[in-house]
Every structure is written in structure tokens, then in C-alpha cells.
Enzyme design. Structure first.
Site, mmCIF file in Angstrom:
data_model
loop_
_atom_site.group_PDB
_atom_site.id
_atom_site.type_symbol
_atom_site.label_atom_id
_atom_site.label_comp_id
_atom_site.label_asym_id
_atom_site.label_seq_id
_atom_site.Cartn_x
_atom_site.Cartn_y
_atom_site.Cartn_z
ATOM 1 N N LEU A 62 0.829 -1.210 0.000
ATOM 2 C CA LEU A 62 0.000 0.000 0.000
ATOM 3 C C LEU A 62 0.867 1.266 0.000
ATOM 4 O O LEU A 62 0.408 2.323 -0.418
ATOM 5 C CB LEU A 62 -0.943 0.003 1.211
ATOM 6 C CG LEU A 62 -2.025 -1.098 1.199
ATOM 7 C CD1 LEU A 62 -2.795 -1.095 2.508
ATOM 8 C CD2 LEU A 62 -2.967 -0.947 0.019
ATOM 9 N N HIS A 95 6.554 -9.635 5.264
ATOM 10 C CA HIS A 95 6.486 -8.337 4.563
ATOM 11 C C HIS A 95 6.208 -7.224 5.583
ATOM 12 O O HIS A 95 6.872 -6.183 5.577
ATOM 13 C CB HIS A 95 5.389 -8.397 3.486
ATOM 14 C CG HIS A 95 5.118 -7.089 2.786
ATOM 15 N ND1 HIS A 95 5.310 -6.914 1.437
ATOM 16 C CD2 HIS A 95 4.653 -5.902 3.248
ATOM 17 C CE1 HIS A 95 5.000 -5.658 1.111
ATOM 18 N NE2 HIS A 95 4.582 -5.032 2.189
ATOM 19 N N GLU A 96 5.244 -7.458 6.464
ATOM 20 C CA GLU A 96 4.890 -6.433 7.462
ATOM 21 C C GLU A 96 6.002 -6.247 8.487
ATOM 22 O O GLU A 96 6.264 -5.131 8.938
ATOM 23 C CB GLU A 96 3.578 -6.784 8.164
ATOM 24 C CG GLU A 96 2.349 -6.885 7.263
ATOM 25 C CD GLU A 96 2.151 -5.696 6.344
ATOM 26 O OE1 GLU A 96 2.512 -4.561 6.721
ATOM 27 O OE2 GLU A 96 1.666 -5.901 5.219
ATOM 28 N N HIS A 133 8.446 -3.784 7.404
ATOM 29 C CA HIS A 133 8.049 -2.381 7.610
ATOM 30 C C HIS A 133 8.516 -1.877 8.976
ATOM 31 O O HIS A 133 8.897 -0.719 9.126
ATOM 32 C CB HIS A 133 6.522 -2.231 7.537
ATOM 33 C CG HIS A 133 5.988 -2.137 6.143
ATOM 34 N ND1 HIS A 133 6.324 -1.114 5.283
ATOM 35 C CD2 HIS A 133 5.116 -2.921 5.450
ATOM 36 C CE1 HIS A 133 5.689 -1.285 4.124
ATOM 37 N NE2 HIS A 133 4.954 -2.372 4.198
#
Ligand code: ZN
Length: 174
Positions: free
Chosen positions: A95, A136-137, A140
Site C-alpha cells: 500500500l 512483509h509487514e 516495515h
């Protein structure tokens, strides 16, 4: 519960390392509510707090892709362990990197230790799409984006493209 603005690359905040949460209280639960609303609104399947500008180690996920039976998952202070040596690859998007996709290889399974929405300690065994999304998160939280795994050339092309889009926010196509 509020839909927040999602930060997009290039943005220095996205490169920040997020800080552990001391206590899961009302403030953190409200943040998680906002995060899950923001994620659903943007049709995403995962979101880290830093993507809405909050540098806390919190991620939310819903990989069910089922509008009627939503299955939101909340992870506070997640720690990934036992990453499998086998890799799987998915075409990933983000996103915070709108409109860009790339095939990324990650460990096919892992365990995650975390605190849930109510601050209770949990362990989850994840594989397949869930394993990939969690990793993936988790990236972050360290200030890492999936485009960091690409070649320098490919990455700089994507950032250039995104910067151009940002420079023309009013541009419309009719
Ligand atoms: Zn992302």
C-alpha cells in the site's frame, strides 16, 4: 475508528525503525482499529503502523479476502522465529508502493510470537501466504520495503515513477 492516510514511498518515515509497545491499552487498541479500517478501505491484506505514520511495532492482517467473513489479525511486538530454509515466492505489492509489484522470495514458513489485541502473549505457526505477509509487514517495522530486494536499477526506476506521481497529485485522466 478512522480511515487514515497511508504514507507512500519516497517518505523518510517509512524508513524508520518502529519502537516496541510497552503496554496494550486503549490507545493501542484504537490505533489497531484505525489500522484495520484503513487497510480494508485500501483493499490491502496487511498494514504496519508506520504506514500511517506511527512508529510502533504493530501490524494488522486479514488474508481471508472474504468481505462477509472478515478475519482481522492483530500483532503487537511480533518476533519471527524458526524461519524455514525452504523459500516460496509471491508477487508482492504494498500500500506504500502503489501500483508496483514484484516477485519476492521469502522463507516458506515461520513462527511468530506476539501480543494480541488484548495484550495476551500468543504464538502462531504461519506458512504460505500468511508467512509471506507477516514477513512483509515485519520488514516495515525495520524500515524495509519489498522494493529493497530488487536490483538497484529496478528500485530506482520505481522510486522515480512514484516521485513523479507525487509531484502531480492533481493530474486526472478523463
Ligand atoms: Zn507493505
Amino acid at each position: 475508528m478512522t480511515v487514515k492516510k497511508i504514507l507512500t514511498e519516497p517518505n523518510k518515515l517509512l524508513r524508520q525503525v518502529s519502537k516496541p509497545v510497552d503496554f496494550v491499552g486503549k490507545e493501542e487498541q484504537e490505533l489497531m482499529d484505525d489500522m484495520i479500517d484503513t487497510m480494508y478501505d485500501a483493499n490491502g491484506i496487511g498494514l504496519a503502523a508506520i504506514q500511517i505514520g506511527v512508529p510502533k511495532r504493530i501490524i494488522v492482517l486479514d488474508i481471508s479476502k472474504d468481505q462477509k467473513n472478515k478475519t482481522p489479525m492483530f500483532f503487537v511486538n511480533p518476533v519471527v522465529k524458526n524461519k524455514h530454509v525452504d523459500k516460496t515466492s509471491y508477487e508482492e505489492g504494498c500500500l506504500s508502493v502503489p501500483g508496483q509489484f514484484a516477485e519476492i522470495e521469502r522463507p516458506s514458513s515461520c513462527d511468530v510470537e506476539y501480543l494480541d489485541y488484548n495484550g495476551e502473549k500468543k504464538i502462531l505457526k504461519a506458512d504460505g501466504l500468511l508467512s509471506t505477509c507477516i514477513q512483509h509487514e515485519m520488514d516495515h517495522l525495520e524500515g524495509i520495503l519489498f522494493i529493497d530486494y530488487l536490483s538497484k536499477l529496478k528500485k530506482s526506476m520505481i522510486i522515480k515513477k512514484l516521485s513523479k506521481i507525487k509531484a502531480n497529485p492533481e493530474r486526472i485522466v478523463v
